[in-house]
Write an enzyme that holds these catalytic residues in place. Sequence first.
Site, short mmCIF file in Angstrom:
data_model
loop_
_atom_site.label_atom_id
_atom_site.label_comp_id
_atom_site.label_asym_id
_atom_site.label_seq_id
_atom_site.Cartn_x
_atom_site.Cartn_y
_atom_site.Cartn_z
N CYS A 19 -74.45 -67.69 45.38
CA CYS A 19 -73.24 -67.12 44.78
C CYS A 19 -73.06 -67.72 43.38
O CYS A 19 -73.08 -68.95 43.23
CB CYS A 19 -72.03 -67.44 45.66
SG CYS A 19 -70.47 -66.88 44.95
N CYS B 257 -69.67 -70.05 43.38
CA CYS B 257 -69.52 -71.33 44.08
C CYS B 257 -70.83 -72.01 44.46
O CYS B 257 -70.83 -73.12 44.96
CB CYS B 257 -68.66 -71.15 45.33
SG CYS B 257 -69.47 -70.21 46.64
N CYS C 298 -82.95 -48.54 44.58
CA CYS C 298 -81.59 -48.21 44.17
C CYS C 298 -81.19 -48.85 42.84
O CYS C 298 -80.17 -48.50 42.26
CB CYS C 298 -80.60 -48.59 45.26
SG CYS C 298 -80.55 -50.36 45.62
N HIS D 93 -66.76 -60.91 45.21
CA HIS D 93 -67.35 -59.61 45.55
C HIS D 93 -68.83 -59.68 45.20
O HIS D 93 -69.20 -60.05 44.09
CB HIS D 93 -66.68 -58.49 44.75
CG HIS D 93 -67.40 -57.19 44.84
ND1 HIS D 93 -67.28 -56.35 45.93
CD2 HIS D 93 -68.27 -56.58 43.99
CE1 HIS D 93 -68.04 -55.28 45.74
NE2 HIS D 93 -68.64 -55.40 44.56
N HIS E 227 -72.27 -54.24 48.55
CA HIS E 227 -71.97 -53.50 49.78
C HIS E 227 -73.16 -53.56 50.72
O HIS E 227 -74.28 -53.82 50.29
CB HIS E 227 -71.64 -52.04 49.44
CG HIS E 227 -70.37 -51.90 48.66
ND1 HIS E 227 -70.34 -51.98 47.29
CD2 HIS E 227 -69.09 -51.72 49.07
CE1 HIS E 227 -69.08 -51.85 46.88
NE2 HIS E 227 -68.31 -51.69 47.93
N ASP F 41 -79.05 -48.31 56.11
CA ASP F 41 -80.30 -47.60 55.84
C ASP F 41 -81.42 -48.56 55.41
O ASP F 41 -82.33 -48.20 54.68
CB ASP F 41 -80.10 -46.53 54.77
CG ASP F 41 -79.60 -47.10 53.44
OD1 ASP F 41 -79.41 -48.34 53.33
OD2 ASP F 41 -79.41 -46.31 52.50
N ARG G 156 -79.08 -52.78 54.65
CA ARG G 156 -79.42 -52.99 53.25
C ARG G 156 -78.22 -53.60 52.56
O ARG G 156 -77.21 -52.94 52.34
CB ARG G 156 -79.79 -51.67 52.57
CG ARG G 156 -79.98 -51.79 51.06
CD ARG G 156 -80.49 -50.49 50.43
NE ARG G 156 -79.66 -49.35 50.71
CZ ARG G 156 -78.75 -48.82 49.87
NH1 ARG G 156 -78.55 -49.37 48.68
NH2 ARG G 156 -78.04 -47.76 50.21
N CYS H 53 -76.83 -54.41 49.40
CA CYS H 53 -77.01 -53.98 48.02
C CYS H 53 -76.09 -54.85 47.16
O CYS H 53 -74.87 -54.68 47.19
CB CYS H 53 -76.66 -52.51 47.93
SG CYS H 53 -76.98 -51.77 46.33
#
Length: 136
Positions: A49, A52, A67, A104, A107, A111, A119, A121
């Site tokens: 992250c 943090c 993607c 955040h 997501h 799939d 997945r 993403c």
Amino acid sequence: MSDYEVKKTDEEWRRQLDATQYQVTRHAATERAFTGKYWDHTADGVYRCVCCGEPLFDSATKFDAGCGWPSYFEPLREGVVEREMDHSHGMVRVEVKCRKCGAHLGHVFDDGPAPTGERFCINSAALDFADRKTDT
């Protein structure tokens, strides 16, 4: 919303993060596909992250989903991310956040490849990378 271990004021987050990192992690923005520094990154190590430093994803679980964002089939270990329903932009998705600081990340979709079929993403701007050879 969880009671996060790492808590900072908005001003503290703004000082720590660059503009893109701040918008992505603190305001659930999304970087443009194929623009983040880790979408096609293949080094061996752990993705942490950016807010943090919590280890989130191992490079062994990263795959090319086509993607334009880094994609992983599972988190590094159980409990490092939390899932929350996201009804923004006229869609129903499952948001992924850092369990330690609430950043955040992106997501998760159903799939992905075996063994999980998921997945994750994730925005590159939400991540920092620790090379396994130099950051052991």
